[in-house]
Design a protein around this motif. Sequence first.
Motif, PDB file in Angstrom:
ATOM      1  N   VAL A 130      17.016  39.660  36.315  1.00  0.00           N
ATOM      2  CA  VAL A 130      18.650  39.895  35.495  1.00  0.00           C
ATOM      3  C   VAL A 130      19.379  40.724  36.382  1.00  0.00           C
ATOM      4  O   VAL A 130      20.837  40.420  35.988  1.00  0.00           O
ATOM      5  N   ASP A 131      18.888  41.780  36.868  1.00  0.00           N
ATOM      6  CA  ASP A 131      20.224  42.851  36.900  1.00  0.00           C
ATOM      7  C   ASP A 131      20.554  42.118  38.343  1.00  0.00           C
ATOM      8  O   ASP A 131      21.876  42.503  38.575  1.00  0.00           O
ATOM      9  N   ARG A 132      20.005  41.413  39.338  1.00  0.00           N
ATOM     10  CA  ARG A 132      20.854  41.233  40.102  1.00  0.00           C
ATOM     11  C   ARG A 132      21.684  39.416  40.370  1.00  0.00           C
ATOM     12  O   ARG A 132      22.275  39.599  40.011  1.00  0.00           O
ATOM     13  N   ALA A 133      21.126  39.027  38.746  1.00  0.00           N
ATOM     14  CA  ALA A 133      22.294  37.988  38.176  1.00  0.00           C
ATOM     15  C   ALA A 133      23.506  38.688  37.580  1.00  0.00           C
ATOM     16  O   ALA A 133      23.527  38.268  37.897  1.00  0.00           O
ATOM     17  N   ARG A 134      23.177  39.940  37.205  1.00  0.00           N
ATOM     18  CA  ARG A 134      24.432  39.943  36.802  1.00  0.00           C
ATOM     19  C   ARG A 134      24.920  40.379  37.742  1.00  0.00           C
ATOM     20  O   ARG A 134      26.174  40.792  37.742  1.00  0.00           O
ATOM     21  N   ARG A 135      25.048  41.355  39.119  1.00  0.00           N
ATOM     22  CA  ARG A 135      25.348  41.888  39.770  1.00  0.00           C
ATOM     23  C   ARG A 135      26.094  40.658  40.133  1.00  0.00           C
ATOM     24  O   ARG A 135      27.119  41.037  40.902  1.00  0.00           O
ATOM     25  N   GLN A 136      25.448  39.994  40.958  1.00  0.00           N
ATOM     26  CA  GLN A 136      26.164  38.508  41.301  1.00  0.00           C
ATOM     27  C   GLN A 136      27.704  37.680  40.789  1.00  0.00           C
ATOM     28  O   GLN A 136      28.824  37.353  41.546  1.00  0.00           O
ATOM     29  N   TYR A 137      26.880  37.983  39.414  1.00  0.00           N
ATOM     30  CA  TYR A 137      28.004  37.224  38.187  1.00  0.00           C
ATOM     31  C   TYR A 137      29.205  38.929  38.582  1.00  0.00           C
ATOM     32  O   TYR A 137      29.965  37.680  38.083  1.00  0.00           O
ATOM     33  N   GLY A 138      29.247  39.459  38.838  1.00  0.00           N
ATOM     34  CA  GLY A 138      30.256  40.675  38.092  1.00  0.00           C
ATOM     35  C   GLY A 138      31.159  40.283  39.822  1.00  0.00           C
ATOM     36  O   GLY A 138      32.305  40.638  39.822  1.00  0.00           O
ATOM     37  N   ALA A 139      30.181  40.142  40.007  1.00  0.00           N
ATOM     38  CA  ALA A 139      30.711  40.236  41.822  1.00  0.00           C
ATOM     39  C   ALA A 139      31.866  38.837  42.301  1.00  0.00           C
ATOM     40  O   ALA A 139      32.926  38.105  42.658  1.00  0.00           O
ATOM     41  N   LEU A 153      40.391  30.320  36.373  1.00  0.00           N
ATOM     42  CA  LEU A 153      41.833  31.424  35.400  1.00  0.00           C
ATOM     43  C   LEU A 153      41.364  32.641  35.942  1.00  0.00           C
ATOM     44  O   LEU A 153      40.305  33.383  35.735  1.00  0.00           O
ATOM     45  N   TRP A 154      41.685  33.863  36.341  1.00  0.00           N
ATOM     46  CA  TRP A 154      41.410  34.541  36.150  1.00  0.00           C
ATOM     47  C   TRP A 154      42.676  35.843  35.759  1.00  0.00           C
ATOM     48  O   TRP A 154      43.978  35.447  34.908  1.00  0.00           O
ATOM     49  N   MET A 155      42.846  36.215  34.624  1.00  0.00           N
ATOM     50  CA  MET A 155      43.237  37.463  33.806  1.00  0.00           C
ATOM     51  C   MET A 155      43.200  38.809  34.376  1.00  0.00           C
ATOM     52  O   MET A 155      42.218  39.281  34.693  1.00  0.00           O
ATOM     53  N   LEU A 156      44.822  39.542  35.232  1.00  0.00           N
ATOM     54  CA  LEU A 156      45.052  40.459  35.382  1.00  0.00           C
ATOM     55  C   LEU A 156      45.726  41.925  34.105  1.00  0.00           C
ATOM     56  O   LEU A 156      46.256  41.614  33.747  1.00  0.00           O
ATOM     57  N   GLY A 157      44.565  42.909  34.493  1.00  0.00           N
ATOM     58  CA  GLY A 157      45.139  44.077  33.652  1.00  0.00           C
ATOM     59  C   GLY A 157      46.006  44.399  34.263  1.00  0.00           C
ATOM     60  O   GLY A 157      46.549  45.480  32.746  1.00  0.00           O
ATOM     61  N   ARG A 196      33.059  37.036  39.759  1.00  0.00           N
ATOM     62  CA  ARG A 196      33.777  36.846  38.138  1.00  0.00           C
ATOM     63  C   ARG A 196      34.570  37.527  37.295  1.00  0.00           C
ATOM     64  O   ARG A 196      35.529  37.621  36.481  1.00  0.00           O
ATOM     65  N   GLN A 197      34.162  39.381  38.219  1.00  0.00           N
ATOM     66  CA  GLN A 197      35.540  40.454  37.383  1.00  0.00           C
ATOM     67  C   GLN A 197      35.382  41.370  38.191  1.00  0.00           C
ATOM     68  O   GLN A 197      34.464  41.412  39.939  1.00  0.00           O
ATOM     69  N   ARG A 198      36.507  42.219  38.901  1.00  0.00           N
ATOM     70  CA  ARG A 198      36.785  43.311  39.850  1.00  0.00           C
ATOM     71  C   ARG A 198      37.376  44.810  39.064  1.00  0.00           C
ATOM     72  O   ARG A 198      38.182  43.967  38.288  1.00  0.00           O
TER      73      ARG A 198
END
Length: 340
Positions: A155-164, A280-284, A166-168
């Motif tokens: 689960v942790d590996r999948a979460r880190r991969q997803y974050g890398a 589609l990326w949303m920027l803060g 799809r989000q920064r």
Amino acid sequence: MIAPNPVFRSLRLHHERDEQGQSSLVAVITPRSGQTLAGLHLIIEEERTSGLGVFTSVPLNDAVTRIPLPTAPGSIRERVADPVRGVLWDAGLFAVYELGFSLSANLSSTVRTVAAARPDEEGYSVALVGDLRNETRVEGRAPLPAATVLHQASVDRARRQYGAERQRWFRNQSADGISALRELIGKVENELLVCDPYFGGDDVQRLVLAIAKPDARVRILASAMHLHRERDNGTTEGQYLDERLVEAMRAPPMNPTEVRVMTGAKAAIHDRFLWLGDRLWMLGSSVNRFGGRGTLMVVVPDHEPVMQDLERVWMESPTLAQWLADHPPKRPVIIAGLDK
């Protein structure tokens, strides 16, 4: 082979018992924008230690479907089949009771009434949590310690991969933030759409020229709110944006670029977006301040409704050339003519 799933975004299954103790599986499905569930069937296959338990196929006519079961389920395999596309979803076996669940209720007779903050808003009420608490807990079978560790690691590996992917997150990292945006934009194949109410002349060099493929189409949705503003030398941000576009065109190859202006005192779109043709990326924050203070960039999970509205605003907005012609500058300006 599982076909791509263009019909629904998610499917969740959970177990419930009614007051008589009857077990049911409840399927909650979320269709994609503009799609229907017509023709979809949910296939349920149950496994027990003694062998196959229940095998059934039920139509998914509604967003919530209840499937009665003779007993509490063991391990369930769920699949969704379409008569035309074939199998759209196959979740594999999972144990319904592995982790158990708990239900709790807090009873209260106290209500907080909150007045409206502004005349154009409505007030609301909040039932405050009371001291009387009722809790029910059903314990599931605890997995083996080794299995728990392996599962959590997965689960942790999948979460880190997803974050890398799809989000920064950037803070005090303006250079890194802009570099990340350039890296994304540099890979554009067919089209780039930038929606930023504060897009200005410097952002042409900051972003647009980072595209590696010179025939990729570029669309920029800026705003009159920002382009009206005067610069220190007496020109406007609109003039400055046009001048920087002209400069970029003098150093070919320049991507075919069109700028449109959201009119009005406030831009129709507040958030900042990058459309890369498939994501589609949303920027803060706006590009000119990106990464300075705490800034998040994240992939929009369901981009279809957002893109529909962005396209609507695009069609309703005048080109930069039209907008400049309707708002004569204080000094002569060369019109880029990018939208002819």
